[in-house]
Design a protein around this motif. Structure first.
Motif, PDB file in Angstrom:
ATOM      1  N   GLN B 218      14.449  -7.896 -16.593  1.00  0.00           N
ATOM      2  CA  GLN B 218      15.078  -8.790 -15.627  1.00  0.00           C
ATOM      3  C   GLN B 218      14.148  -9.064 -14.439  1.00  0.00           C
ATOM      4  N   PHE B 219      13.566  -7.991 -13.919  1.00  0.00           N
ATOM      5  CA  PHE B 219      12.795  -8.134 -12.673  1.00  0.00           C
ATOM      6  C   PHE B 219      11.297  -8.056 -12.901  1.00  0.00           C
ATOM      7  N   ASP B 220      10.913  -8.014 -14.171  1.00  0.00           N
ATOM      8  CA  ASP B 220       9.498  -8.016 -14.483  1.00  0.00           C
ATOM      9  C   ASP B 220       8.767  -6.852 -13.809  1.00  0.00           C
ATOM     10  N   LEU B 221       9.314  -5.662 -13.927  1.00  0.00           N
ATOM     11  CA  LEU B 221       8.639  -4.477 -13.402  1.00  0.00           C
ATOM     12  C   LEU B 221       7.389  -4.212 -14.233  1.00  0.00           C
ATOM     13  N   HIS B 222       6.334  -3.823 -13.565  1.00  0.00           N
ATOM     14  CA  HIS B 222       5.129  -3.489 -14.311  1.00  0.00           C
ATOM     15  C   HIS B 222       4.165  -2.724 -13.419  1.00  0.00           C
ATOM     16  N   LEU B 223       3.161  -2.138 -14.048  1.00  0.00           N
ATOM     17  CA  LEU B 223       2.090  -1.499 -13.294  1.00  0.00           C
ATOM     18  C   LEU B 223       0.853  -2.373 -13.442  1.00  0.00           C
ATOM     19  N   THR B 224       0.175  -2.589 -12.331  1.00  0.00           N
ATOM     20  CA  THR B 224      -1.002  -3.438 -12.442  1.00  0.00           C
ATOM     21  C   THR B 224      -2.198  -2.628 -12.916  1.00  0.00           C
ATOM     22  N   ALA B 225      -3.139  -3.324 -13.490  1.00  0.00           N
ATOM     23  CA  ALA B 225      -4.346  -2.685 -13.987  1.00  0.00           C
ATOM     24  C   ALA B 225      -5.537  -3.263 -13.243  1.00  0.00           C
ATOM     25  N   TYR B 226      -6.673  -2.646 -13.447  1.00  0.00           N
ATOM     26  CA  TYR B 226      -7.900  -3.138 -12.841  1.00  0.00           C
ATOM     27  C   TYR B 226      -8.798  -3.697 -13.942  1.00  0.00           C
ATOM     28  N   PRO B 227      -9.526  -4.777 -13.769  1.00  0.00           N
ATOM     29  CA  PRO B 227      -9.604  -5.606 -12.560  1.00  0.00           C
ATOM     30  C   PRO B 227      -8.453  -6.590 -12.434  1.00  0.00           C
ATOM     31  N   SER B 228      -7.696  -6.764 -13.474  1.00  0.00           N
ATOM     32  CA  SER B 228      -6.561  -7.670 -13.367  1.00  0.00           C
ATOM     33  C   SER B 228      -5.631  -7.339 -14.508  1.00  0.00           C
ATOM     34  N   GLY B 229      -4.520  -8.010 -14.551  1.00  0.00           N
ATOM     35  CA  GLY B 229      -3.597  -7.779 -15.648  1.00  0.00           C
ATOM     36  C   GLY B 229      -2.674  -6.604 -15.380  1.00  0.00           C
ATOM     37  N   VAL B 230      -2.027  -6.196 -16.448  1.00  0.00           N
ATOM     38  CA  VAL B 230      -1.034  -5.132 -16.333  1.00  0.00           C
ATOM     39  C   VAL B 230      -1.312  -4.089 -17.416  1.00  0.00           C
ATOM     40  N   TRP B 231      -0.602  -2.981 -17.317  1.00  0.00           N
ATOM     41  CA  TRP B 231      -0.752  -1.951 -18.336  1.00  0.00           C
ATOM     42  C   TRP B 231      -0.361  -2.521 -19.704  1.00  0.00           C
ATOM     43  N   ALA B 232      -1.178  -2.177 -20.688  1.00  0.00           N
ATOM     44  CA  ALA B 232      -0.913  -2.717 -22.015  1.00  0.00           C
ATOM     45  C   ALA B 232       0.377  -2.152 -22.600  1.00  0.00           C
ATOM     46  N   PHE B 233       0.724  -0.939 -22.220  1.00  0.00           N
ATOM     47  CA  PHE B 233       2.031  -0.406 -22.577  1.00  0.00           C
ATOM     48  C   PHE B 233       2.767  -0.162 -21.265  1.00  0.00           C
ATOM     49  N   ASN B 234       3.715  -1.004 -20.974  1.00  0.00           N
ATOM     50  CA  ASN B 234       4.436  -0.893 -19.716  1.00  0.00           C
ATOM     51  C   ASN B 234       5.346   0.339 -19.728  1.00  0.00           C
ATOM     52  N   PRO B 235       5.047   1.332 -18.890  1.00  0.00           N
ATOM     53  CA  PRO B 235       5.847   2.562 -18.919  1.00  0.00           C
ATOM     54  C   PRO B 235       7.316   2.315 -18.601  1.00  0.00           C
TER      55      PRO B 235
END
Lengths: 259, 421
Positions: B218-235
């Protein structure tokens, strides 16, 4: 040849097994053939590029604008890269048509950075066809696929609104960098967006992988020199020219008789 | 308890007899912490080990360039892949092992053990990152292909090792194939509060997890990654599978047993798996692509792996339901020497997982530097699996040798032992 015989044999076996279960009409390319051969489905599309066809029939010209990144060029040998080769091949295949292919490089730009400029660019240059090669830099930067998806959608919409048909071209198959770059999400996204917008997708990745597996090229080679790049681009141009003509749904010989 | 798994498992205290999925419970690995094993020491549940071992093998194969063996991996036949199995079983065993510890030793000690485990996984991750750095630094200096000038841009990060390495230590910079351990670290880190809740009300914990999963979407929770993008497996999303595994271990599976035994479940699972199979087929055979109705595509795609798409989760559930139904915990084949390598690998999952990642790197290296070719591909895959199995056997041997030699006092080594979370 490296990733050759067995891999493709395995793949074909796998496919054949699946195919037997599923559906008729399994057209595989003949792996023995040489010279840029590719399965027919990679060279054709169901979608018709209306503006390109109209431009061919009424204006008797074809202006193509390629928006590319580094992989749309070969440094120090531009005339052998696929955009230039595409122009030559299309001129051969479409006699009497003024074919013009120009390349706009967007080096180290994500799709999100390129997309906003596409509308104005098309409005200015007025190509009948925009070939948008993208995805590699997004994969390198691991751009969020949602963002990537939105950017491509916007780019397509803007270009079409500005008056050009669009073909998407996806990433190169690059076996040596697979431990570092994961192309899969970007390939999937591009395929999905293309479907959604009824835009043909030129599957560069699948083609190159096919050629690597059939032994046409050794893409694993660590230091192949510029020769390999030139041959790959030549094959890509041949495939792309076939693909473009297929997408117009015009038989080139008709063009001749129309005159 | 050294898993010289001789015989069949039987229900353990607090663990359900018929469970979901590659169900079963792993034994708390160290023989010695028995203060409160009220029932006769149970035998190890081999199905868990078997399927976790299988997941490890498949993950290894999927990390190599595509070859003949790749056609054996389940991701070619449906939505879910080995990661789901791995995370689910990890949740199951974690809850089982540490839930017991929490009961016997108290919340504080159990939490400390979990943190020790988290530390081990973190160290393993950093170790793998070092190997990765070594590999690509080599590639960066040796690989000159004009065709791939653009792809080589990936190596730009080598130009600023200060940032890159710190980001890697923060788990924000993760090279390809190194996404599972960070997920695992985060999941384990939050295991203590999860277990605490679960021991009071498993259903509440599962409900909260489901809520978080829904909120993620619903709220698009995620962890960001470096240098960009998000974690490939969203915890935020993948925790659902882990918690579900834990829930099954805490008695949920038992309560599900009637559902699992019903024919309706069976046929729904079969139907779903077949449908998924067909859809997967259209990915591999573009000729079939147009058979899919457009509305279905619109609704279905993209199948979101980072956020554990519902379709993937359902696919895993269907696979699990069928597995549990047809593969009984007392199936004699579980003790057969043929499945022994898989079981052993599953019993040493962290070590074998890391080894698998390393071997995938090494395999790539061999293919790229020495020789490619399909035969070599096949050989590299096979060699990797043999090495993984051999190492697992060695770990088991070592552990049993130590256990025999040592006195019966508690081995602090428990967490390294097989069958651990």
């Amino acid at each position: 040849m490296r990733a050759g015989g067995f891999a493709s044999l395995g793949r074909m076996l796998g496919l054949a097994l699946l195919g037997a279960l599923a559906a008729p009409g399994l057209a595989m390319a003949d792996p023995a053939a040489t010279g840029c051969d590719a399965p027919a489905y990679l060279l054709s599309t169901d979608i018709t590029l209306g503006r390109v066809a109209a431009s061919l029939k009424t204006d008797r010209k074809l202006d193509i604008l390629v928006i590319g990144s580094r992989s749309s060029s070969i440094s120090s040998a531009e005339s052998t890269a696929y955009p230039a080769r595409l122009q030559t091949l299309l001129r051969d295949k479409l006699p009497g048509i003024a074919v013009n292919v120009s390349l706009e490089m967007r080096v180290k730009r994500t799709a999100g950075e390129v997309a906003p400029g596409l509308g104005p660019l098309v409005a200015e240059r007025k190509p009948a066809l925009l070939i948008w090669q993208t995805g590699t830099y997004d994969a390198i930067r691991s751009i969020d696929t949602d963002e990537f998806r939105t950017a491509i959608s916007q780019g397509i919409d803007a270009s079409q609104k500005a008056g050009a048909d669009v073909i998407l071209m996806n990433l190169q198959y690059s076996p040596r960098t697979e431990t570092m770059i994961n192309p899969a999400p970007y390939l999937d996204t591009m395929r999905a967006v293309a479907q959604e917008h009824d835009v043909p997708l030129f599957d560069r990745f699948a083609l190159m992988r096919h050629w690597n597996e059939t032994g046409e090229f050794d893409l694993f080679s660590p230091s192949p020199g510029i020769d390999l790049a030139m041959r790959v681009h030549n094959c890509l141009a041949r495939a792309l020219s076939a693909f473009v003509i297929d997408a117009t749904k015009i038989n080139p010989s008709e063009l001749r008789t129309l005159r | 308890m050294t898993p010289v798994a001789s015989s069949v498992a039987e229900p353990i205290a607090g663990a359900p007899p018929a469970s979901l999925a590659p169900p079963a419970e792993a034994l708390p690995p160290s023989p010695p912490l028995q203060p409160a094993m009220r029932k006769p020491a149970p035998k190890r549940e081999l199905r868990l080990d078997l399927f976790r071992g299988l997941a490890l093998w498949l993950i290894f194969i999927d990390h190599l360039p595509a070859n003949v063996l790749t056609w054996l991996t389940i991701r070619n036949y449906g939505f879910s892949d080995a990661t789901e199995i791995f995370i689910f079983i990890s949740g199951y065993t974690a809850a089982f092992v540490y839930g017991r510890a929490m009961r016997d030793q108290g919340v504080v000690v159990a939490s400390a053990r979990i943190m020790k485990r988290v530390w081990q996984i973190y160290v393993a991750h950093v170790f793998l990152f070092t190997i990765f750095l070594a590999e690509i630094s080599y590639v960066a200096t040796s690989f000159q292909n004009p065709l791939y000038t653009e792809e080589m841009g990936i190596l730009d990060f080598l130009k600023q090792p200060d940032v890159t390495i710190v980001q890697a230590l923060l788990l924000r910079f993760r090279p390809v194939n190194m996404d599972v351990l960070p997920l695992y670290i985060v999941l384990m880190f939050f295991l203590p509060p999860l277990l605490w809740t679960m021991r009071r009300s498993p259903d509440l914990a599962l409900a909260l997890a489901t809520l978080l999963y829904a909120a993620t979407w619903q709220f698009d929770l995620h962890l960001t990654a470096y240098p960009s993008g998000v974690w490939a497996f969203n915890p935020y999303a993948w925790q659902l599978l882990f918690v579900f595994g834990a829930w099954c271990a805490m008695g949920g599976a038992q309560r599900l047993s009637r559902v699992l035994a019903s024919n309706i479940t069976l046929w729904m699972s079969v139907a779903y798996l077949l449908a998924a199979f067909f859809i997967t087929l259209t990915w591999h055979m573009p000729q079939l692509y147009h058979i899919l109705p457009k509305w279905l595509e619109q609704w279905m795609y993209p199948i979101d792996k980072p956020n554990l798409d519902v379709l993937r989760f359902a696919h895993f559930l269907a696979l699990a339901a069928i597995t549990v139904r047809f593969l009984h915990r007392d199936w004699r084949g579980l003790n057969s020497p043929w499945l022994r390598p898989l079981v052993l690998c599953g019993q040493h999952s962290l070590e074998i997982f890391c080894l698998g990642i390393f071997l995938a790197f090494a395999g790539y290296f061999v293919l790229a530097e020495i020789s490619g070719g399909a035969v070599m591909h096949f050989f590299v895959s096979l060699a990797g699996i043999v090495i993984m199995s051999g190492s697992a056997w060695l770990f088991s041997w070592y552990k049993s040798a130590v256990a025999k030699g040592g006195s019966q006092k508690t081995s602090p080594d428990a967490d390294l032992a097989g069958g651990d979370a």
